[in-house]
Design an enzyme around this catalytic site. Structure first.
Site, short mmCIF file in Angstrom:
data_model
loop_
_atom_site.label_atom_id
_atom_site.label_comp_id
_atom_site.label_asym_id
_atom_site.label_seq_id
_atom_site.Cartn_x
_atom_site.Cartn_y
_atom_site.Cartn_z
N HIS A 134 -8.37 -1.69 -63.57
CA HIS A 134 -8.35 -0.23 -63.71
C HIS A 134 -6.93 0.33 -63.65
O HIS A 134 -6.68 1.46 -64.02
CB HIS A 134 -9.24 0.42 -62.65
CG HIS A 134 -10.69 0.22 -62.92
ND1 HIS A 134 -11.68 0.62 -62.04
CD2 HIS A 134 -11.34 -0.33 -63.98
CE1 HIS A 134 -12.86 0.31 -62.56
NE2 HIS A 134 -12.69 -0.27 -63.72
N HIS A 139 -10.44 1.50 -72.48
CA HIS A 139 -10.55 1.92 -73.88
C HIS A 139 -11.03 3.36 -74.00
O HIS A 139 -11.26 3.83 -75.12
CB HIS A 139 -11.51 0.99 -74.64
CG HIS A 139 -10.86 -0.29 -75.08
ND1 HIS A 139 -10.55 -1.30 -74.22
CD2 HIS A 139 -10.45 -0.71 -76.31
CE1 HIS A 139 -10.00 -2.30 -74.88
NE2 HIS A 139 -9.91 -1.97 -76.16
C1 HEM Z 1 -20.48 -2.34 -60.10
C2 HEM Z 1 -19.52 -2.91 -60.77
C3 HEM Z 1 -19.18 -2.65 -62.21
C4 HEM Z 1 -19.69 -1.71 -63.08
C5 HEM Z 1 -20.73 -0.65 -62.79
C6 HEM Z 1 -19.01 -1.90 -64.34
C7 HEM Z 1 -19.26 -1.14 -65.47
C8 HEM Z 1 -18.57 -1.22 -66.65
C9 HEM Z 1 -18.75 -0.36 -67.78
C10 HEM Z 1 -19.76 0.75 -67.86
C11 HEM Z 1 -17.86 -0.73 -68.73
C12 HEM Z 1 -17.64 -0.12 -70.10
C13 HEM Z 1 -18.56 -0.74 -71.06
C14 HEM Z 1 -18.30 -0.33 -72.49
O1 HEM Z 1 -17.39 -0.88 -73.14
O2 HEM Z 1 -19.05 0.49 -72.98
C15 HEM Z 1 -17.11 -1.83 -68.18
C16 HEM Z 1 -16.11 -2.48 -68.85
C17 HEM Z 1 -15.38 -3.51 -68.32
N1 HEM Z 1 -15.53 -4.08 -67.08
FE1 HEM Z 1 -16.87 -3.54 -65.69
N2 HEM Z 1 -18.12 -2.93 -64.22
C18 HEM Z 1 -18.20 -3.40 -62.95
C19 HEM Z 1 -17.48 -4.44 -62.42
C20 HEM Z 1 -16.50 -5.12 -63.09
C21 HEM Z 1 -15.76 -6.19 -62.55
C22 HEM Z 1 -15.89 -6.78 -61.13
C23 HEM Z 1 -14.90 -6.60 -63.50
C24 HEM Z 1 -13.91 -7.73 -63.31
C25 HEM Z 1 -12.76 -7.82 -63.83
C26 HEM Z 1 -15.10 -5.76 -64.66
C27 HEM Z 1 -14.42 -5.87 -65.87
C28 HEM Z 1 -14.61 -5.05 -66.98
C29 HEM Z 1 -13.83 -5.13 -68.19
C30 HEM Z 1 -12.70 -6.09 -68.50
C31 HEM Z 1 -14.31 -4.15 -69.03
C32 HEM Z 1 -13.78 -3.78 -70.42
C33 HEM Z 1 -12.91 -2.57 -70.30
C34 HEM Z 1 -12.44 -2.05 -71.61
O3 HEM Z 1 -13.11 -2.29 -72.63
O4 HEM Z 1 -11.40 -1.38 -71.66
N3 HEM Z 1 -16.08 -4.87 -64.37
N4 HEM Z 1 -17.55 -2.12 -66.92
#
Ligand code: HEM
Length: 915
Positions: A134, A139
């Protein structure tokens, strides 16, 4: 031949092998820098609008501009993501966007059947990496128009119809002349490692988190961040995808920022809010970067090569910080070897790194001197930005657990189980306040995240409720996003980043069910395997790696580049910019320090913990013996006994079982042989099961004896147990008492009723116990033989050592020790429990803290023995009647039953031989 990389095998060749691995890695990184940095931004058009003012020369700007003064938009917010793959391989998928159906991939290959933990990490590590990403990238909100419609596959739990997924927001900065280029997307956070998750990526966001007083961030007297009115989430730099782990980290590093600001204010009282804020931000951001580099990363890729690679990224192996001396000797050996004509390194690498076209040389130099603090930034001629492939390899959603288990500090008994879906968005801040940060940190510290493998997406992330959007399946989205953004499929991805492609599904895994599913979904075509699926399926991983080598290849270039390209980690990482206090703060603070600073209640749990991201447990550091008595006892009690307490109703049966092996594997990595703790795998030959409590020995004034008998002991452990299974060999109670001494080894004594015990009487307190018992004439039970495991003269233990030193560690000049002591059950407990067969531990577990258990009696009459039993008995009677009360033993905690109490704690016997 294996498709996988070979450097991990080099570690088996000792120190020089590790260096050969390190040089190989460094060269791979150089190759990636040469071939895989593909920029797609046009900086000139942004630069025209930017003026770098004097402040930006010595401070990070809110939007990330002016880090590189000659190219001020580089790395700033809204700059495009770059690529690590050739642009011809980076086109968004259109025809194949839904092939195979991403929801089916999610159902078949991603859904968690059972929680598969990553045992070498704790749950803090999962929250931490999301906290980091973060800072790095986002995006932005997805586009509302024209969502992608995915047909629900047959048998889908959601029924029939389609699943709608919003598209990634398009890049509004595209120009007509770029039409032939692959699609581009913009980073809505600054690309820099600048703490933007806390401070925001715009002036507006940063103004919201600042208090504008003494450089501090807003946080109230109860350590709560301000909350958004509608969402209930905290006001902070980036608050999407929110859950409890992020609430904890944002609170912690907001407090850390303010602690830094306080230090600066004290040292520079005349400086204004802006100056203090700017410096505190620089320092806090660098601290987070350092923790990630030298703590989180080595925990996640715990291999001797990567450990050194990460250390060297920050300090260089010749640098000043951390465990520097450990590496100095190794570097000397490396240099010696490379100077030889028959250099071992040269032979195993197959070339001389000293001579090879400069690449090897610079790789070695790099390893030795480090990145942070280098004289100049180095972006390898390509403006710095994070890439789409970088985003792709951080799709680590399987790290998430299904439930958060909350424990009281020190305990391993779950006090509350919170399903993760109840810990997201506004609930996160509510839980942080209700359950208390320190308990949550402890709970995260001792529980594991999920492992990064197939079929390990938690259910709640496959049915995640997003405000204003509805329910989404993150596994479907993760697969779809890579296709939408033109991240090549797995095998092409590997080719593009210099790795061997796989040649068959069996290269990935040997699991028959997974293989069958992979082959069916991907139509027997390895080229179709999605990048994420392939990464999670890789079962060949270097030792200690939580993820596979495909992701790792992206990390090795990005981890260094984030530092190398940033002015504030290179030429301006210096006291004139950070202040000397700032540099010292970054260099000398660890994650454990940050946790303790803001949660002093965790001090005991963090004793000896070197890496906050590995499961917390018992550690016996090298200087343990020199600690005060109270701390040694607390460490064994909190991190040993409480941490391994048996769950309610799960006392192990009273027959020997090898739980030592079990807890050894979770807890005792670091336990060196020590007189208070048994070696890993040790199981007590006798007295395998019992209970243990903290006790105090309160001496009777002027009792005539010296040392601990006179000073008393406020910090003791008492273990009560029976020799074996009472149903088998009769009820034979025994006691072991460990009195801790400041700065010196503890003193121990053990006592019994008789070797064969008290027959069918199951009242633990029916008889008095002593450290000297007579051998029985008719010893049919073989107990003496059992005891012979411990001493040649099994019935006599001495207590002289206890008389030689006081609790404060001071030596006694003329020690006076009893020859025999007696633990006489006090009236409070003597008749409290039944004598009929039952589990004695249940009795003991019910005794309240503060209860006085034993009066201790002692005699100094010479111990005489005879082969005649009647004479023996007479001597014993004479000694007993001459004994006088010398003190009392009182519980300072309740008893608990624990694996540590049964197999971990070690009561050294002062044997007859040791007198
Ligand atoms: C409760 C925990 C978490 C929730 C609710 C969550 C939720 C989300 C959501 C809603 C998205 C955007 C999806 C989209 O492209 O439409 C996302 C993207 C992403 N999340 Fe999570 N996430 C969680 C934990 C994590 C963890 C632990 C990681 C570890 C690195 C992670 C890595 C990522 C990455 C790399 C993306 C892509 C971001 C981007 O496209 O810029 N997330 N996540």
């Amino acid at each position: 031949m294996s498709v996988w990389v070979t450097w991990p095998a080099l570690t088996k060749l000792g120190t020089l092998g590790i260096f050969a691995g390190l040089i190989t890695l460094a060269m791979e990184r150089e190759a990636l820098f040469e071939n895989n940095l593909i920029d797609v931004e046009n900086y000139e058009r942004h630069n025209a609008d930017i003026t770098c003012d004097p402040r930006s020369e010595i401070a990070r700007t809110e939007d990330g501009t002016c880090n590189i003064l000659s190219n001020p938009s580089e790395g700033s917010v809204y700059m495009r993501f770059s690529r690590n793959v050739g642009l011809s391989a980076a086109h968004a998928e259109t025809d194949t966007l839904l092939t195979p159906n991403p929801r089916e991939v999610s159902n078949v290959l991603m859904a968690r059947d059972e929680f598969k933990p990553a045992p070498s990490l704790n749950f803090i590590a999962a929250a931490w990496i999301q906290f980091m990403i973060h800072d790095w990238f986002d995006h932005g909100p997805n586009a509302e128009a024209d969502p992608i419609q995915i047909p629900l596959p047959a048998g889908d739990p959601l029924g029939s119809g389609t699943m709608s997924v919003r598209r990634t927001q398009a890049d509004p900065s595209r120009t007509p002349d770029e039409a032939a280029l692959p699609q581009t997307f913009r980073n809505h956070n600054t690309h820099w490692w600048d703490g933007s998750q806390l401070y925001g990526s715009s002036k507006e966001a940063s103004d919201k988190v600042r208090s504008f007083v003494d450089g501090k961030l807003k946080i109230d007297a109860n350590n709560r961040l301000p909350r958004e009115f509608v969402s209930g989430k905290p006001v902070t730099g980036f608050n999407e995808n929110w859950w409890l782990g992020l609430s904890m980290l944002h609170q912690l590093f907001t407090l850390e920022h303010n602690a830094i600001a306080d230090r600066l204010k004290a040292r520079y009282p005349d400086k204004d809010d802006q100056w203090l804020y700017d410096k505190a931000r620089l320092i806090n951001s660098a601290l987070m970067a350092k923790i990630h580099t030298v703590e989180w990363t080595p925990a996640v890729i715990a291999n001797p090569v990567t450990e050194r690679a990460m250390y060297s990224n920050w300090w260089g192996l010749l640098g000043q910080g951390g465990p520097r001396s450990d590496f100095q000797e190794e570097v000397r050996k490396l240099r010696e070897d490379l100077a030889k004509s028959d250099s071992f390194i040269t032979r195993i690498l197959g070339f001389d790194p000293n001579l090879s076209d400069g690449v090897g040389n610079s790789a070695i130099d790099h390893a030795l001197t480090g990145i942070v603090g280098s004289a100049a930034t180095n972006n390898y001629g390509v403006p710095f930005s994070l890439s789409e492939e970088f985003v792709a390899v951080y799709r680590m959603h399987p790290l998430m657990r299904d439930n958060i288990e909350v424990y009281d500090i020190g305990s391993n008994l779950v006090s509350r189980t919170i399903p993760l879906q109840n810990a997201i968005d506004r609930e996160a801040e509510n839980l942080l306040a209700a359950e208390r940060p320190e308990r949550l940190w402890y709970s995260f510290g001792i529980t594991n995240p999920g492992s990064l493998t197939l079929n390990n997406y938690p259910g709640f992330l496959r049915d995640l409720s997003l405000p204003l959007v509805g329910n989404v399946d993150m596994a479907t989205i993760d697969v779809l996003r890579d296709r939408e953004r033109g991240v090549p499929r797995y095998n092409e991805f590997r080719r593009q980043i210099g790795l061997n492609p796989i040649t068959k599904f069996e290269d990935l895994t040997k699991d028959p069910e997974t293989l069958a599913n992979l082959k069916r979904l991907y139509n027997n075509d390895i080229e179709q395997i999605d990048a994420l699926v392939g990464q999670l399926a890789e079962t060949v991983r270097p030792d200690g790696f939580a993820f596979g080598e495909t992701a790792f290849q992206i990390f090795i270039s990005a981890a260094s580049r984030r530092l190398m390209a940033d002015r504030f980690y290179t030429q301006d990482y210096r006291p004139e910019v950070y202040t000397q206090e700032g540099i010292d703060w970054v260099e000398h603070t660890t994650m454990v320090d940050v946790l303790k600073r803001h949660n002093p209640q965790l001090n005991s749990s963090l004793v000896g913990v070197e890496n906050a991201f590995k499961p917390w447990g018992l550690n016996i550091p090298a200087d343990y013996e020199s600690w005060p008595a109270a701390n040694k006892m607390e460490n064994l009690w909190v991190n040993g006994a409480l941490r391994t307490q048996y769950q309610d109703g799960e006392l192990p049966p009273l027959v020997p079982v090898d739980v030592g092996g079990l807890i050894g594997s979770i807890l005792w990595d670091k336990v060196k042989k020590n007189s208070d703790v048994a070696p890993v795998g040790y199981s007590k030959p006798i007295h395998p099961h019992g209970v243990m409590a903290k006790v105090r020995f309160v001496p009777t004034a002027n009792n005539g004896y010296t040392g601990l008998f006179a000073s008393g002991s406020d910090h003791s452990l008492l273990r009560l147990s029976v020799t074996g299974d009472p149903a088998d060999r009769g009820f034979a109670p025994g006691l072991a008492w460990k009195a801790f001494v400041d700065g010196q080894p503890s003193k121990n004594v053990s006592a019994l009723y008789t070797l064969s015990g008290q027959g069918g009487n199951y009242n633990f307190f029916a008889n008095e116990l002593s450290q000297f018992v007579q051998t029985e004439a008719n010893e049919t039970l073989g107990t003496t033989i059992l005891f012979s495991a411990v001493t040649l003269k099994p019935t006599l233990l001495r207590v002289d050592d206890m008389a030689k030193v006081k609790q404060d560690g001071s030596a006694v000049s003329s020690p006076k020790a009893p020859t025999q002591i007696y633990f006489v059950p006090r009236a409070e407990v003597k008749s409290r429990f039944a004598s009929t067969p039952h589990d004695f531990r249940e009795d003991l577990l019910s005794i309240e803290e503060g209860t006085k258990l034993y009066d201790v009696y002692a005699t100094s009459m010479e111990i005489k023995t005879s082969i005649l039993p009647s004479l023996n008995q007479r001597y014993a009677n004479e000694r007993r009647s001459s004994a006088r009360k010398i003190g009392e033993i009182e519980l300072t905690s309740p008893f608990i039953a624990s694996a540590f109490g049964d197999t971990g704690v070690f009561f050294k016997h002062q044997r007859h031989e040791d007198k």
